[in-house]
Design a protein around this motif. Structure first.
Motif: not given
Length: 359
Positions: A159-173
């Motif tokens: 679980v990422l804290l205070e960050r997130s992967l870009p919603v447009t990133w094609p890789g696994r979330s």
């Protein structure tokens, strides 16, 4: 204060912060710890809170021990960029929830260095941790595809804290949880506009603040409240050392005053406290000449006057992130599908003595 009113306020604190302690409530309401324990027992009996050692939590914040794999050797790796005052409440929430679940933790500090982050995470995974709570250094203005690829490749429940992967990133979330900065800034602007301010400035220090998003958010808020950008300057300084200097603080305040602004929102508390001290030195009275709002509310009460602040639910974030991760760990252990979850927690406005109608 009546018993009913006190319990109602306790319930609001539990809802806002995720958890409360007996000692803190006794000090806050000037009652005995026994009285607080009775209040918490009653709220728990009504299903409105869950009693834990030394306090209580929200029902949703308490780990569901029936769903978590009960293992004596369950260990969670925690990687954060710093353990300064901003992250301490978050880490306390993590620690409290893990101890309640009977799990151990292994903390590492990356110092905002991406290469070090990768090394620390890889070491923790190699050591056999069951899950990761990870606050990565993601520069939204200069995304590193290699870093994003690596994050997407992490197979350990995370679980990422205070960050997130870009919603447009094609890789696994990856699941993520964060506090909502747009909501916090909106609350600050609403308060100042209601007081009658038409010139409102923002100054923030953040090494990773998404400048494109901040500029877009600021423009949207000015349009929403009908404010003239000429009188509402926006400034973000990523140089951690420079903004702490008297020269830089004076430069910011001069720009604010020259623009005709009568209010200033600062991210974070240390920035606001620095500005308050500089304003005093320059003969700018807070709040008579300049209303001032801090962000985070970990040190804001130490200003003179105590600072109105956007209070972020860091402890609740740590608790929610840990419970979410433990669910992912449980799903992985039993071969269940673990759906990615993205959570934003709203901050709240705490009004103190540093804001007032413009003169």
């Amino acid at each position: 204060m009546s018993t009913r009113d006190r319990r109602s306020r306790v319930l609001r604190l539990i809802d806002d912060d995720g958890s409360v302690t007996v000692a803190d409530l006794a000090r806050r309401f000037a009652v005995s710890e026994m009285t607080v324990r009775r209040d918490l027992e009653q709220l728990a009996a009504e299903g409105l809170a869950v009693r834990v050692r030394g306090g209580a939590t929200r029902p949703s914040a308490a780990p569901d021990m029936g769903r978590i794999a009960a293992r004596a050797d369950l260990t969670i790796g925690v990687v954060v960029p710093t353990t300064d005052y901003v992250y301490r409440p978050l880490l306390s929430g993590i620690d409290r929830t893990l101890r309640h679940a009977g799990a151990a933790s292994s903390l590492r500090v990356s110092r905002y260095e991406t290469d070090r982050e990768r090394t620390l995470v890889d070491e923790l995974i190699s050591s056999g941790v069951d899950g990761l709570l990870f606050g990565p250094t993601i520069d939204a203005d200069d995304l590193d595809p290699g870093q994003l690829d690596w994050l997407s490749s992490i197979d350990t429940p995370t679980v990422l804290l205070e960050r997130s992967l870009p919603v447009t990133w094609p890789g696994r979330s990856l699941s993520s949880i964060r506090t909502s900065f747009p909501r916090g800034l909106t609350l600050a602007m609403e308060h100042l506009v209601e007081l009658g301010h038409t010139g409102i400035a923002f100054f923030g220090h953040a090494r990773r603040m998404d400048l494109v998003s901040v500029n877009a958010l600021w423009a949207d808020l000015l349009a929403r409240f009908g404010l003239d950008a000429t009188h509402c300057p926006l400034g973000v300084d990523r140089n951690f050392q420079r903004w702490q200097s008297d020269v830089e603080a004076e430069r910011v305040l001069t720009r604010v005053r020259d623009a005709g602004a009568t209010a200033l929102v600062c991210r974070d508390d240390t920035v606001a406290l620095t500005m308050a001290h500089c304003a005093q030195r320059l003969g700018i009275a807070v709040p008579e000449d300049l209303s001032l709002i801090a962000y985070d509310d970990e040190l804001a009460t130490m200003g003179q006057p105590p600072l109105t602040a956007i209070s972020t639910p860091k402890a609740a974030l740590g608790e929610r992130a840990t419970n979410l991760l433990l669910e992912h760990v449980h799903d992985t252990a039993y071969g269940h599908t673990s759906h990615r979850v993205h959570i934003e927690l709203d901050p709240r406005l705490v009004v103190r003595g540093s804001t007032a109608p413009p003169a």
